[in-house]
Write an enzyme that holds these catalytic residues in place. Structure first.
Site, mmCIF file in Angstrom:
data_model
loop_
_atom_site.group_PDB
_atom_site.id
_atom_site.type_symbol
_atom_site.label_atom_id
_atom_site.label_comp_id
_atom_site.label_asym_id
_atom_site.label_seq_id
_atom_site.Cartn_x
_atom_site.Cartn_y
_atom_site.Cartn_z
ATOM 1 N N CYS A 389 -5.601 9.415 20.889
ATOM 2 C CA CYS A 389 -6.947 8.921 21.203
ATOM 3 C C CYS A 389 -7.477 8.056 20.055
ATOM 4 O O CYS A 389 -7.012 6.934 19.887
ATOM 5 C CB CYS A 389 -7.858 10.088 21.572
ATOM 6 N N HIS A 515 -4.946 12.863 25.776
ATOM 7 C CA HIS A 515 -4.687 14.016 24.908
ATOM 8 C C HIS A 515 -3.508 14.836 25.453
ATOM 9 O O HIS A 515 -3.726 15.783 26.213
ATOM 10 C CB HIS A 515 -5.929 14.914 24.851
ATOM 11 N N GLU A 517 -1.824 17.032 24.086
ATOM 12 C CA GLU A 517 -1.846 18.422 23.615
ATOM 13 C C GLU A 517 -2.523 19.352 24.613
ATOM 14 O O GLU A 517 -2.252 20.552 24.635
ATOM 15 C CB GLU A 517 -2.530 18.510 22.244
HETATM 16 N N1 GLN Z 1 -14.237 8.059 19.520
HETATM 17 C C1 GLN Z 1 -13.201 7.498 20.338
HETATM 18 C C2 GLN Z 1 -13.705 7.154 21.730
HETATM 19 O O1 GLN Z 1 -14.719 7.655 22.156
HETATM 20 C C3 GLN Z 1 -12.006 8.429 20.420
HETATM 21 C C4 GLN Z 1 -12.292 9.726 21.101
HETATM 22 C C5 GLN Z 1 -11.212 10.756 20.882
HETATM 23 O O2 GLN Z 1 -10.428 10.631 19.963
HETATM 24 N N2 GLN Z 1 -11.184 11.771 21.701
HETATM 25 O O3 GLN Z 1 -13.101 6.392 22.413
#
Ligand code: GLN
Length: 546
Positions: A389, A515, A517
């Protein structure tokens, strides 16, 4: 009692309460019991009742509350749901987590609509009815609903949950519900004894709420001798066979189900509910545990992020490494490194001994430059890299700045005036944020390109992974990024969103907008984590050979 047509048995409800101390592991206990029942051929789901007033943990600081766990349907939930999914190997949804905030919100909305027809709205019966409705939502769908009641008996906050549990127990009658109380039996060094008094007191308090525990699950460092067991049974009004020892496990939480089984927990639960003790299929799980305990190899991984003071902030990532380690027959030593401390001068010192680097998810600009420095180092030194992310977004920023020559490239999350906004707010979010803002949450499909690390990992053309973010790779920069050897190995089915990036001139460099994970489970793991660890092992071996 409702009779349910398509269920083998009438749904049984098992309440798990906790006493004496917090952090005794009610979540792991619930998940472990769930696994044992499932492996004896029953269908199971697990629910968490959280006593806080927040509607969900989405707004809570990871430093305080740990990771926010996102389900397929996009609910932001308590991290215990992660344990449940990882143990019972099935996806849960928003109905598996109820908070006090949700309950009151619902009741107050109804009150405003006049649905209570002029009555005085009260904790009993209106709040408790709403809780009971939520507990019964899976009725008929599963053989067992395990309900973990958050907090410790005696807390003011969890009283309505206790009351709802008491009422359901009364309504459904003997043989359809059970209460398991998780308690602590401390060992006092000076006298060399295990002490039962805290357990007696906490059961007394539970009984003051009208709940009589059927089974006591006693956390303890040492085996509970017969005499103490008899004492607990007598003073807490349970039979001796219902005093179950929950010994500390030495190395891994995944051993807890095996230990519970040895102590007879699943057996007594089924006996009390008059259900057959079907054969327990636990060999695969036992092998998984054995490989965690006695690994043949080892790798060192750095998890670079900003929530490094509290390991629970990265709970699912750390668990995903344990799964991937077992599958690769290796231990995975994960060191959390605060990216705020990293710069060009010291980066080598921090990362030189590592065999793989994960740059983690996150919000806010703190530590961003340290992440970018990390990625430059792993890209140039060809160390296996997984960016998740925000970690993937940082990889794009680094590549744009240092390979594509887009000086000052950034994400508009951190620099609204950047000349090169390689990471930008998603179209959908642009519309929504003007009205208060929300995130892209939950599972989305992603199409993989053949011949890539992503495809090699998943061995599938289409996958589904969970998201929690507002920003994404800005499509205006796709052309210049690909011209410089970055590839987009995963896209949304309509091709409009880049979900996975890779570098072709690097042994293992993968960044994902989702994600992975969150879908890593015990025994089966997550494909990207499995292959990342495989690459780390390879890197370590080649480094030694060299
Ligand atoms: N802050 C970033 C976004 O909102 C990444 C979010 C995250 O890593 N879950 O896109």
């Amino acid at each position: 009692m409702e009779e349910v047509s398509d269920s083998k048995i009438t749904t049984k409800y098992i309440f798990i309460t906790g006493g004496v101390l917090s952090s005794l592991g009610k979540g792991i206990a619930s998940a472990s019991l769930g696994l044992l029942l499932k492996q004896r051929g029953y269908t199971v789901t697990i629910m968490k009742l959280d006593p806080y007033i927040n509607v969900d943990p989405g707004t809570m600081n990871p430093f305080q509350h740990g990771e926010v766990y996102v389900t397929d349907d996009g609910a932001e939930t308590d991290l215990d749901l992660g344990h449940y999914e990882r143990f019972i190997g099935q996806s849960l949804n928003k109905n598996n987590n109820t908070t006090t905030g949700q309950v009151y919100y619902e009741v107050i909305k109804k009150e405003r609509k006049g649905l209570y027809l002029g009555k005085t709205v009260q904790v009993i019966p209106h709040i408790t009815d709403e809780i009971k409705k939520r507990i019964r939502v899976f009725n008929g769908e599963y053989d067992f609903v395990i309900i973990e009641i958050g907090g410790t008996v005696g807390d003011i906050e969890s009283l309505p949950f206790m009351e709802a549990a008491r009422q359901i127990t009364l309504e459904l009658g003997v043989g359809n519900t059970l209460t398991i109380h998780l308690t602590y039996v401390p060992f006092i060094k000076s006298s060399g004894e295990l002490k039962t008094k805290p357990t007696q007191h906490s059961v007394k308090m539970l009984m003051e709420h009208g709940i009589k525990p059927d089974i006591l699950l006693c956390r303890t460092e040492y085996k509970i001798p017969g005499e103490e067991r008899a004492k607990i049974a007598l003073f807490c009004s349970v039979d001796e066979s219902s005093v179950i020892e929950a010994l500390d496990v030495d190395s891994t939480i995944y051993e807890v189900p095996l230990m519970f089984n040895k102590s007879g927990l699943d057996e007594i639960v089924l006996k009390k509910l008059n259900l057959p003790l079907n054969e327990l299929k636990i060999d695969t799980w036992a092998t998984f545990v054995r490989r965690i305990k006695y690994p043949k190899d080892e790798v060192k991984i750095a998890l670079v992020g900003k929530y490094t003071r509290y390991r629970d902030s990265y709970k699912s990532i750390i668990e995903a490494f344990i799964h991937a380690g077992s599958i690769n027959d290796t231990s995975v030593d994960v060191e959390l490194i605060n990216s705020e401390n990293l710069n060009d001068e010291n980066i080598e010192e921090y990362l030189a001994e590592k065999h793989g680097i994960l740059v983690g998810p996150g919000f806010g600009s703190r530590g961003i430059e340290g992440k970018i420095t990390t990625i430059k180092f792993v890209r140039e030194h060809k160390i296996p890299f997984l960016g998740i992310c925000l970690g993937m977004q940082c990889a794009v920023i680094e590549f744009a700045r240092n390979v594509c020559g887009l000086e000052g490239a950034h994400s508009t999350e951190f620099d609204k005036n950047t000349k090169y906004n390689v990471i930008d707010l998603m179209e959908d979010q642009k519309k929504i944020t003007s009205k208060g803002g929300t995130m892209r949450l939950g599972a989305y499909p992603c199409v993989l390109a053949e011949g890539t690390k992503a495809f090699e990992s998943y061995q599938k053309h289409q996958i589904s992974e969970r998201h929690r973010h507002r920003f994404e790779l800005n499509n205006e920069y796709r052309e210049i990024l690909t011209r410089n050897s970055m590839i987009f190995s995963g896209l949304s089915p309509d091709g409009k969103l880049v979900e996975i990036i890779e570098l072709t001139d690097h042994p293992w460099f993968v960044g994902v907008q989702f994600h992975p994970e969150l879908k890593s489970r015990a025994v089966t793991g997550a494909p990207l984590f499995i292959n990342f660890i495989k690459a780390a092992l390879k890197y370590r071996k080649e480094k030694i050979d060299y």
